[in-house]
Design a protein around this motif. Sequence first.
Motif, PDB file in Angstrom:
ATOM      1  N   HIS A 125       0.873  -1.165   0.000  1.00  0.00           N
ATOM      2  CA  HIS A 125       0.000   0.000   0.000  1.00  0.00           C
ATOM      3  C   HIS A 125       0.915   1.222   0.000  1.00  0.00           C
ATOM      4  O   HIS A 125       2.136   1.091   0.058  1.00  0.00           O
ATOM      5  N   CYS A 164      -4.705   5.849   0.376  1.00  0.00           N
ATOM      6  CA  CYS A 164      -3.792   4.807  -0.092  1.00  0.00           C
ATOM      7  C   CYS A 164      -3.213   5.194  -1.443  1.00  0.00           C
ATOM      8  O   CYS A 164      -3.932   5.530  -2.369  1.00  0.00           O
ATOM      9  N   GLU A 166      -0.886   3.197  -3.203  1.00  0.00           N
ATOM     10  CA  GLU A 166      -0.367   2.098  -4.028  1.00  0.00           C
ATOM     11  C   GLU A 166      -1.522   1.162  -4.295  1.00  0.00           C
ATOM     12  O   GLU A 166      -2.222   0.759  -3.357  1.00  0.00           O
ATOM     13  N   TYR A 167      -1.715   0.838  -5.552  1.00  0.00           N
ATOM     14  CA  TYR A 167      -2.859   0.001  -5.912  1.00  0.00           C
ATOM     15  C   TYR A 167      -2.804  -1.339  -5.179  1.00  0.00           C
ATOM     16  O   TYR A 167      -1.815  -2.050  -5.249  1.00  0.00           O
ATOM     17  N   CYS A 168      -3.891  -1.656  -4.452  1.00  0.00           N
ATOM     18  CA  CYS A 168      -3.853  -2.811  -3.564  1.00  0.00           C
ATOM     19  C   CYS A 168      -5.077  -3.700  -3.713  1.00  0.00           C
ATOM     20  O   CYS A 168      -5.334  -4.550  -2.874  1.00  0.00           O
ATOM     21  N   HIS A 172      -9.158  -0.352  -3.176  1.00  0.00           N
ATOM     22  CA  HIS A 172      -8.015   0.555  -3.014  1.00  0.00           C
ATOM     23  C   HIS A 172      -8.466   1.995  -2.729  1.00  0.00           C
ATOM     24  O   HIS A 172      -7.953   2.651  -1.821  1.00  0.00           O
ATOM     25  N   MET A 175      -9.622   3.104   0.869  1.00  0.00           N
ATOM     26  CA  MET A 175      -8.684   3.111   2.001  1.00  0.00           C
ATOM     27  C   MET A 175      -8.392   4.535   2.449  1.00  0.00           C
ATOM     28  O   MET A 175      -7.300   5.052   2.269  1.00  0.00           O
TER      29      MET A 175
HETATM   30 CU   LIG Z   1      -4.370   0.816  -2.012  1.00  0.00          CU
END
Ligand SMILES: [Cu+2]
Lengths: 182, 494
Positions: A125, A164, A166-168, A172, A175
């Motif tokens: 993340h 967030c 970072e692509y998670c 996503h 978050m």
């Molecule tokens: Cu994310």
Amino acid sequence: MAQPAWMITLNVQQPAWIITLLVSSLVFIVFWFILKNSKDREEDYDGIKKKGFKIRNVYFVILFSVLLGATFYTITDLPYDRPPEFVNATEVEVEALQFGWDFSQEEFEVGEKYAFHVTSQDVNHGIGFYDEDMMLLTQTQAMPDYTNTVYVEFEEPGTYQILCLEYCGAAHHLMIHEIEVK
Amino acid sequence: MDNPLVKINPMTKRLVTFPVLMSGLFIFLMMAFGVIMLLNQANMIQINMGMFYQLMTIHGTGMIGFAALGAAGIMWYFLSQYVELNRRVFQINLILFLLGVVSVLVGIFKYDFAGGWTFLYPLPAMSGGMWAEAGATLYLGGMLLIGCGFLLLFLEVSRAIISKYGSFAQSLGWPHIFGLRKEEDAPPPTVVASTMVSIVNITALIAGAAILVMSLINLYNPSFTIDPLLAKNLIYAFGHIFANSIIYMGVILVYEMLPRYTGRPWKSYKIFLIAWTLSTIFTIIIYPHHLLMDFVMPNWMLIIGQVLSYMNGLPVLIVTAYGALMIVYRSGIKWDVTSSFIMLSMFGWVIGVIPAIIDATIIVNQVMHNTQWVPGHFHLYMGIGATAMIIGFMFYLTKFDANRTDQEIDRASFWSFIIGILGLSASFLYSGQISTPRRWAEHVPEWIAPNIIGVIFGTIATLAMLVFVFRFIVISHKIGKSETSFDESTRKIS
Ligand SMILES: [Cu+2]
Ligand code: HEM
Ligand SMILES: [Cu+2]
């Protein structure tokens, strides 16, 4: 002297945007000028090259100096090491997980110095600190098995958002977490 | 000018036609998916969030994959003038590519894989409930097939170059750089560029294959784990290098065609060769600029990432784009659609580099990383840099190998395309500047205005692309069948 990178007042977005527009316009003008002068034929290409290479020497020196100058200007205060003012910072633990944030404390004080130790329970993340105007102030990656530390001093009271970066996975963009600065 | 003719075997012309057609067609389709994503972010339509990320995954994967396929066609076509290439290998690559694409598509659309084209470990195995092993396996397996195909292709290109020139050192012109051989005998730009691309892409594909295989094992055997930081390094080494190689293959069109359009030579000379050797090194080692926000990385790697990213701009700014401007200056060049795209690609490359250099600055990256600024940069660089080369090549093939003449609609769509991509990229950059994160299915109200602009300009570019592809498809069956019209028409006539 560049403003230290870890200070959250730093606004570099706008200069970045303006520099991009200016330099792009300059590039556009150069291309336009050449295209305007492309239709007539000058047989002596060696002559053009000779002149072109001379101009290029100057252009190279200027470009290289600008890049070198920018390097020295920007590389002095990196966000990686703990700045001396942060020796006694309050340590905060943050754990990211699909799809939320777990903070060891939720309330912060203006003028205090904080070291956020950020890690993740599952996937990658990114922790992005957004101010009340939804401007990104600083960030670091939240990684499984690793802890990244980001140093923050809040300058204004208010509700800050953690987004967030970072692509998670599928949630996503959900978050989001709020923290209070008094 | 010694040899104004492109001597290409009709078989080679037909060989590259199909992949170039697929490339154009899929780039168009992916653009349409891009518009759908923007429509959703602009809150003008509602698609479910899973579908958004599936579209995002296929858009990224498809764009990079099909642009690489088209650009490899450019390289293969022109390189075949200088070295003996085995067309079987090209066909095998195409077959593996298409099999891989089918696998990727099924993985995404039937089994809901949405791990992004960067498939960042351990996300494929930990979807948070959206997809299961099947989707991830099909996606990663498909990527592995595509990667193996390209690996074979670049090994064949390497083999052919080495058997003619002796070694990569020779085909990069090192003896000429060090004055051991005369500049006049230096390998032609096409060979130099193909050497560079082979070196960087073999490196990239090995890194990519390694992480793909490890991720696949991890899917079924979770106790087999990878260091997440190592995985990240491998993925960005692969992704950065492979995506960048597209423009270094496409630029061969520029080196080959501008001399013919202008009747002026563009030969390898010392600075040119030095620039390409530097590009080879930089392209491989600057990928840590994707990891600037991974504070646990060795700091020297990140500092090198910034410094060399700056320097990586120099070869194109000083040599290639500058050379293109010099060669057309007062050349009496005829601006048809092909030559216009060639020049456009130079412009797109240069302005695409500007926001990239800015973002490679660590203290800027701290507030720009993973914001829309990043798509802003690469939609310029890919959209009017690399893609312009591929479209230019489509127009080149139909013009010189199938007797097409330029129509009003070609010129109109050319300008629409420029305006479309410029507007789209500006909307991304603007979003980045107001801190909109990238890869967010839904946007808060403050972020929406630029998305609406993006929808408008993106639609214009997509429609223009449809025209290019349509024009190509209609004429493409003639490529390589009629006598080439090239010889007479572009021997430089003043
Ligand atoms: Cu994310
Ligand atoms: C009409 C033209 C296009 C439109 C409307 C469009 C739209 C988009 C959108 C909305 C995104 C997601 C941005 C986000 O992170 O929120 C995206 C990402 C991306 N686009 Fe495009 N795009 C277009 C053309 C292109 C072209 C020509 C290329 C390359 C040849 C390209 C390559 C990519 C890549 C690699 C990504 C990253 C995907 C990811 O983050 O995983 N796009 N595009
Ligand atoms: Cu990169």
